[in-house]
Design a protein around this motif. Structure first.
Motif, PDB file in Angstrom:
ATOM      1  N   PRO A 159       0.809  -1.232   0.000  1.00 43.77           N
ATOM      2  CA  PRO A 159       0.000   0.000   0.000  1.00 43.77           C
ATOM      3  C   PRO A 159       0.836   1.274   0.000  1.00 43.77           C
ATOM      4  N   PHE A 160       1.969   1.258   0.680  1.00 44.36           N
ATOM      5  CA  PHE A 160       2.779   2.467   0.750  1.00 44.36           C
ATOM      6  C   PHE A 160       3.324   2.840  -0.622  1.00 44.36           C
ATOM      7  N   ARG A 161       3.964   1.857  -1.285  1.00 48.56           N
ATOM      8  CA  ARG A 161       4.492   2.133  -2.624  1.00 48.56           C
ATOM      9  C   ARG A 161       3.383   2.435  -3.617  1.00 48.56           C
ATOM     10  N   ALA A 162       2.278   1.711  -3.492  1.00 54.99           N
ATOM     11  CA  ALA A 162       1.151   1.935  -4.407  1.00 54.99           C
ATOM     12  C   ALA A 162       0.697   3.388  -4.316  1.00 54.99           C
ATOM     13  N   GLU A 163       0.681   3.917  -3.112  1.00 54.17           N
ATOM     14  CA  GLU A 163       0.255   5.297  -2.929  1.00 54.17           C
ATOM     15  C   GLU A 163       1.223   6.258  -3.624  1.00 54.17           C
ATOM     16  N   VAL A 164       2.518   5.987  -3.478  1.00 61.29           N
ATOM     17  CA  VAL A 164       3.533   6.834  -4.115  1.00 61.29           C
ATOM     18  C   VAL A 164       3.384   6.788  -5.636  1.00 61.29           C
ATOM     19  N   VAL A 165       3.229   5.576  -6.171  1.00 56.57           N
ATOM     20  CA  VAL A 165       3.133   5.392  -7.620  1.00 56.57           C
ATOM     21  C   VAL A 165       1.864   6.049  -8.162  1.00 56.57           C
ATOM     22  N   VAL A 166       0.734   5.802  -7.493  1.00 52.76           N
ATOM     23  CA  VAL A 166      -0.542   6.371  -7.943  1.00 52.76           C
ATOM     24  C   VAL A 166      -0.495   7.900  -7.884  1.00 52.76           C
ATOM     25  N   THR A 189     -10.655   3.036   3.382  1.00 50.25           N
ATOM     26  CA  THR A 189      -9.476   3.804   3.764  1.00 50.25           C
ATOM     27  C   THR A 189      -8.557   4.000   2.566  1.00 50.25           C
ATOM     28  N   HIS A 190      -8.361   2.893   1.812  1.00 46.43           N
ATOM     29  CA  HIS A 190      -7.491   2.995   0.641  1.00 46.43           C
ATOM     30  C   HIS A 190      -8.104   3.878  -0.427  1.00 46.43           C
ATOM     31  N   LEU A 191      -9.421   3.729  -0.605  1.00 52.34           N
ATOM     32  CA  LEU A 191     -10.112   4.565  -1.588  1.00 52.34           C
ATOM     33  C   LEU A 191      -9.921   6.028  -1.273  1.00 52.34           C
ATOM     34  N   LYS A 192     -10.015   6.352   0.010  1.00 53.77           N
ATOM     35  CA  LYS A 192      -9.910   7.740   0.434  1.00 53.77           C
ATOM     36  C   LYS A 192      -8.486   8.253   0.230  1.00 53.77           C
ATOM     37  N   ARG A 193      -7.502   7.448   0.678  1.00 53.35           N
ATOM     38  CA  ARG A 193      -6.111   7.876   0.594  1.00 53.35           C
ATOM     39  C   ARG A 193      -5.599   7.952  -0.830  1.00 53.35           C
TER      40      ARG A 193
END
Ligand code: C2E
Ligand code: MG
Ligand code: MG
Ligand code: MG
Length: 283
Positions: A159-166, A189-193
């Protein structure tokens, strides 16, 4: 005694396992060679605005025609590509091919979005945003017309890297869609972030939306959630008119499925786009 059982088990099962492993390795070697041999191609499935019937986007789907086995099921060789690392060149191929095609459509005045699937591994690849930017530049294609489809599973892998990439991709203006929405570990939570642009309601909820009240409730609440979050919503796997109408009635703007158009060679979609551009034709 134990040792003997073990030995028997080995002698009973090993050949079968061996055959499967050898078969897999052979298919993998063939897939590796498939790029060079030009056995891979891309087909395009239209995404249609349910209210108007207008084609607003196309999803690029890869196909592999094996010289002796024929068309290999996509799920099978995608899994093989994912487990071997071949998914990286495969995605590069699909991205490049479909951006070239979409750029040609745009040049002819058909300014549709193009959707490309990413695998889990790409979401933890910090080089991906640069590769996507380079591909967009190569085809002089507007980032806002590229939609990258990711799955919840892909996001949850890291999730951490996915957030950076997205974040980096969206920073370039590229859109992100959550594919097969509802089948993974859907976490709000993921949808929001993550701040995505689109949700694709999975086919498993769409197929029986007319007959199954639970599926209908899931589709309805997904459309409501997406709308409240300001996201575009696409229903996948629409196979008949009643389903298209039911989703449209729920407020789902866009549909995809065999009833609205199969995945086809680019020429087929080109003809459809051109037909639609001529007023009075095809009525
Ligand atoms: P997906 O991204 O969810 O794509 C939709 C799949 O549903 C496609 O299968 C499509 O042909 C099929 N489909 C579309 N409309 C209908 C319908 O009305 N009814 C039914 N029963 N099926 C429908 P396909 O092309 O076999 O692809 C399967 C999966 O393989 C895709 O699911 C996607 O996860 C993956 N995939 C396909 N192309 C690529 C690619 O270029 N890269 C990556 N990473 N994955 C890909
Ligand atoms: Mg997809
Ligand atoms: Mg899907
Ligand atoms: Mg799917």
């Amino acid at each position: 005694y134990h040792a003997k059982v073990e030995r028997d088990r080995v002698s009973t099962y090993a050949p079968e396992l061996d055959r499967r492993t050898v078969d897999r390795l052979r298919l993998l070697a063939d897939l590796r060679a498939a790029f060079e041999a030009q056995e891979l191609h891309v087909v395009y499935q239209p995404q249609v605005e349910l209210a108007s019937g207008k084609v607003v986007a196309a999803e690029a789907l890869v196909r592999w025609t094996h010289p002796t086995r024929g068309l290999v099921p996509t799920d099978d060789f995608i899994a093989l590509a994912e487990s071997s690392g071949l998914i990286v060149p495969l995605t590069a191929f699909v991205l490049d091919t479909s951006l070239a095609q979409a750029a040609a459509w745009h040049a002819e005045g058909h300014r549709i979005r193009i959707a490309v699937n990413l695998s889990a591994r790409h979401l933890s690849d910090l080089d991906l945003p640069d590769q996507v930017a380079a591909a967009l530049a190569r085809h002089d294609f507007p980032p806002g017309a590229l939609v990258l489809e990711v799955t919840e599973t892909g996001i949850l892998t890291d999730p951490f890297r996915a957030e950076v990439v997205v974040r980096a991709l969206r920073g370039q203006g590229v859109e992100i869609s959550i594919d097969d929405y509802g089948t993974g570990n859907s976490s709000l939570t993921h949808l929001k972030r993550l701040r995505v642009d689109e949700l694709k309601i999975d086919r498993s909820f769409v197929s029986n939306v007319v007959r199954d009240s639970h599926d209908h409730a899931i589709a309805r609440s997904t459309v409501a959630l997406a709308t409240a979050l300001g996201l575009r919503v696409v229903a996948e796997g629409i196979e008949d008119q009643a389903t298209a109408e039911a989703l449209s009635a729920l407020g789902c703007g866009i549909g995809q499925g065999y009833h609205l158009g199969r995945p086809e060679l680019a020429e087929v979609l080109t003809a459809r786009l051109e037909g639609a551009a001529v007023p009075g034709e095809g009525a």
